[in-house]
Design a protein around this motif. Structure first.
Motif, PDB file in Angstrom:
ATOM      1  N   PHE A  27      45.035  38.197  48.463  1.00 57.01           N
ATOM      2  CA  PHE A  27      45.171  39.165  47.404  1.00 57.01           C
ATOM      3  C   PHE A  27      45.652  38.422  46.160  1.00 57.01           C
ATOM      4  O   PHE A  27      46.692  37.756  46.193  1.00 57.01           O
ATOM      5  CB  PHE A  27      46.182  40.254  47.790  1.00 57.01           C
ATOM      6  N   TYR A  28      44.923  38.530  45.076  1.00 54.18           N
ATOM      7  CA  TYR A  28      45.296  37.876  43.843  1.00 54.18           C
ATOM      8  C   TYR A  28      45.966  38.895  42.932  1.00 54.18           C
ATOM      9  O   TYR A  28      45.421  39.964  42.690  1.00 54.18           O
ATOM     10  CB  TYR A  28      44.071  37.271  43.163  1.00 54.18           C
ATOM     11  N   MET A  29      47.152  38.547  42.440  1.00 55.02           N
ATOM     12  CA  MET A  29      47.891  39.440  41.572  1.00 55.02           C
ATOM     13  C   MET A  29      47.774  38.952  40.129  1.00 55.02           C
ATOM     14  O   MET A  29      47.772  37.747  39.871  1.00 55.02           O
ATOM     15  CB  MET A  29      49.366  39.504  41.992  1.00 55.02           C
ATOM     16  N   ILE A  93      35.778  39.312  40.414  1.00 54.33           N
ATOM     17  CA  ILE A  93      34.395  39.791  40.371  1.00 54.33           C
ATOM     18  C   ILE A  93      33.455  38.685  39.902  1.00 54.33           C
ATOM     19  O   ILE A  93      33.873  37.719  39.266  1.00 54.33           O
ATOM     20  CB  ILE A  93      34.249  41.020  39.447  1.00 54.33           C
ATOM     21  N   GLU A  94      32.205  38.829  40.268  1.00 55.09           N
ATOM     22  CA  GLU A  94      31.188  37.883  39.833  1.00 55.09           C
ATOM     23  C   GLU A  94      30.043  38.640  39.173  1.00 55.09           C
ATOM     24  O   GLU A  94      29.739  39.769  39.555  1.00 55.09           O
ATOM     25  CB  GLU A  94      30.679  37.052  41.009  1.00 55.09           C
ATOM     26  N   HIS A  95      29.457  38.015  38.192  1.00 55.34           N
ATOM     27  CA  HIS A  95      28.347  38.606  37.446  1.00 55.34           C
ATOM     28  C   HIS A  95      27.079  37.816  37.769  1.00 55.34           C
ATOM     29  O   HIS A  95      27.061  36.593  37.667  1.00 55.34           O
ATOM     30  CB  HIS A  95      28.613  38.553  35.940  1.00 55.34           C
ATOM     31  N   ARG A  96      26.021  38.526  38.128  1.00 56.81           N
ATOM     32  CA  ARG A  96      24.769  37.877  38.472  1.00 56.81           C
ATOM     33  C   ARG A  96      23.596  38.634  37.829  1.00 56.81           C
ATOM     34  O   ARG A  96      23.593  39.864  37.788  1.00 56.81           O
ATOM     35  CB  ARG A  96      24.568  37.869  39.995  1.00 56.81           C
ATOM     36  N   PRO A  97      22.595  37.896  37.345  1.00 62.80           N
ATOM     37  CA  PRO A  97      21.402  38.562  36.794  1.00 62.80           C
ATOM     38  C   PRO A  97      20.444  38.970  37.909  1.00 62.80           C
ATOM     39  O   PRO A  97      20.126  38.172  38.796  1.00 62.80           O
ATOM     40  CB  PRO A  97      20.783  37.477  35.903  1.00 62.80           C
ATOM     41  N   VAL A 141      27.478  43.417  38.909  1.00 64.72           N
ATOM     42  CA  VAL A 141      28.873  43.010  39.082  1.00 64.72           C
ATOM     43  C   VAL A 141      29.298  43.329  40.512  1.00 64.72           C
ATOM     44  O   VAL A 141      29.148  44.456  40.975  1.00 64.72           O
ATOM     45  CB  VAL A 141      29.787  43.740  38.079  1.00 64.72           C
ATOM     46  N   ALA A 142      29.811  42.322  41.215  1.00 67.93           N
ATOM     47  CA  ALA A 142      30.184  42.487  42.622  1.00 67.93           C
ATOM     48  C   ALA A 142      31.581  41.957  42.882  1.00 67.93           C
ATOM     49  O   ALA A 142      32.076  41.070  42.170  1.00 67.93           O
ATOM     50  CB  ALA A 142      29.182  41.760  43.526  1.00 67.93           C
ATOM     51  N   ASP A 143      32.231  42.511  43.910  1.00 65.85           N
ATOM     52  CA  ASP A 143      33.520  42.023  44.380  1.00 65.85           C
ATOM     53  C   ASP A 143      33.248  40.708  45.110  1.00 65.85           C
ATOM     54  O   ASP A 143      32.567  40.679  46.128  1.00 65.85           O
ATOM     55  CB  ASP A 143      34.134  43.052  45.330  1.00 65.85           C
ATOM     56  N   SER A 144      33.779  39.606  44.606  1.00 63.99           N
ATOM     57  CA  SER A 144      33.454  38.298  45.170  1.00 63.99           C
ATOM     58  C   SER A 144      34.048  38.082  46.557  1.00 63.99           C
ATOM     59  O   SER A 144      33.633  37.176  47.271  1.00 63.99           O
ATOM     60  CB  SER A 144      33.922  37.182  44.228  1.00 63.99           C
ATOM     61  N   THR A 145      35.028  38.905  46.956  1.00 66.57           N
ATOM     62  CA  THR A 145      35.633  38.707  48.268  1.00 66.57           C
ATOM     63  C   THR A 145      34.746  39.174  49.406  1.00 66.57           C
ATOM     64  O   THR A 145      34.774  38.616  50.497  1.00 66.57           O
ATOM     65  CB  THR A 145      36.988  39.444  48.359  1.00 66.57           C
ATOM     66  N   ASP A 146      33.957  40.238  49.165  1.00 65.66           N
ATOM     67  CA  ASP A 146      33.106  40.751  50.247  1.00 65.66           C
ATOM     68  C   ASP A 146      31.674  41.045  49.818  1.00 65.66           C
ATOM     69  O   ASP A 146      30.856  41.491  50.616  1.00 65.66           O
ATOM     70  CB  ASP A 146      33.728  42.006  50.867  1.00 65.66           C
ATOM     71  N   GLY A 147      31.358  40.784  48.536  1.00 61.81           N
ATOM     72  CA  GLY A 147      29.995  40.984  48.058  1.00 61.81           C
ATOM     73  C   GLY A 147      29.632  42.417  47.725  1.00 61.81           C
ATOM     74  O   GLY A 147      28.482  42.703  47.377  1.00 61.81           O
TER      75      GLY A 147
END
Length: 216
Positions: A27-29, A93-97, A141-147
């Motif tokens: 968990f990142y705070m 989060i990660e951003h992908r085209p 936009v996706a949650d990078s921890t679980d996709g």
């Protein structure tokens, strides 16, 4: 930006074995003063994205952080106030085209422009889907921890063909009067009177407003 990382170990019994499997999550705070537009945080059991923020110092008191956040699942918007230094759970989060390909019973199908993987994304997760046509590139936009897909977003401006509209008025290029027009995606917007069926126009995907006629 400074993050505090908490390491949490969870145990879950494996239904096929009496042994225990250990599952680890990080968990990142994030400090409240580090929140900016686009920052995603987890609160009230959901994921929220900051859409506006403001630092305020009321008189001689401590500086406070006012943020406006939008729920990625249902679109609700809330305003919250935090003291400087308060910690919140940050969602990395990660951003992908992705390119929109077609629509079927599972939803709208998109292709990752880097891996070429194809995935379905529900309409209600695509911001500006009313103005999206096949071949358009959206930002996913996706949650990078679980996709998990949080949302997808159309570019602010897009070009669309007018498929139906009452005839325009010749020479009328400066009037503020508008009329309804149906675009190639099926959505109806208001356009100036001089716009004709078959014209290519630029539209703001945030509110569907007409921007200009595109020269071809």
């Amino acid at each position: 930006m400074h993050f505090a990382r908490l390491f949490v170990t969870l145990h879950r019994k494996n239904e096929f074995s009496p042994n225990l499997n250990t599952i680890s999550r990080y968990f990142y705070m994030i400090n409240s003063q580090d929140i900016k537009k686009g920052t995603a945080i987890r609160m009230d059991g959901g994921i929220w994205v900051c859409i506006d923020f403001q630092h305020r110092k009321p008189g001689k008191g401590n500086t406070i952080m006012n943020i406006k956040v939008k729920n990625v699942s249902d679109g609700r918007v809330l305003e919250r106030r935090y003291n400087i230094g308060e910690k919140l759970e940050d969602v990395v989060i990660e951003h992908r085209p992705y390119q929109y390909l077609y629509e079927d019973s599972t939803g709208r199908i998109f292709m990752n422009q880097e891996s070429f993987e194809q995935i379905p994304i529900a309409n209600d997760l695509v911001i500006g889907h009313e103005y999206m046509k096949e071949g358009d590139i959206v930002e996913v936009v996706a949650d990078s921890t679980d996709g998990t897909i949080l949302y997808a977003e159309m570019p602010v401006k897009t070009n669309l063909r007018v498929t139906h509209s009452e005839p325009g008025i010749k020479g009328d290029t400066a009037t503020n009067a508008t009329k309804p027009a149906t675009l190639e995606t099926g959505v109806e917007i208001r356009v100036p009177l001089f716009i004709n069926e078959g014209d290519l126009i630029q539209v703001d995907t945030r509110d569907g407003s007409y921007l200009n006629r595109v020269k071809e």
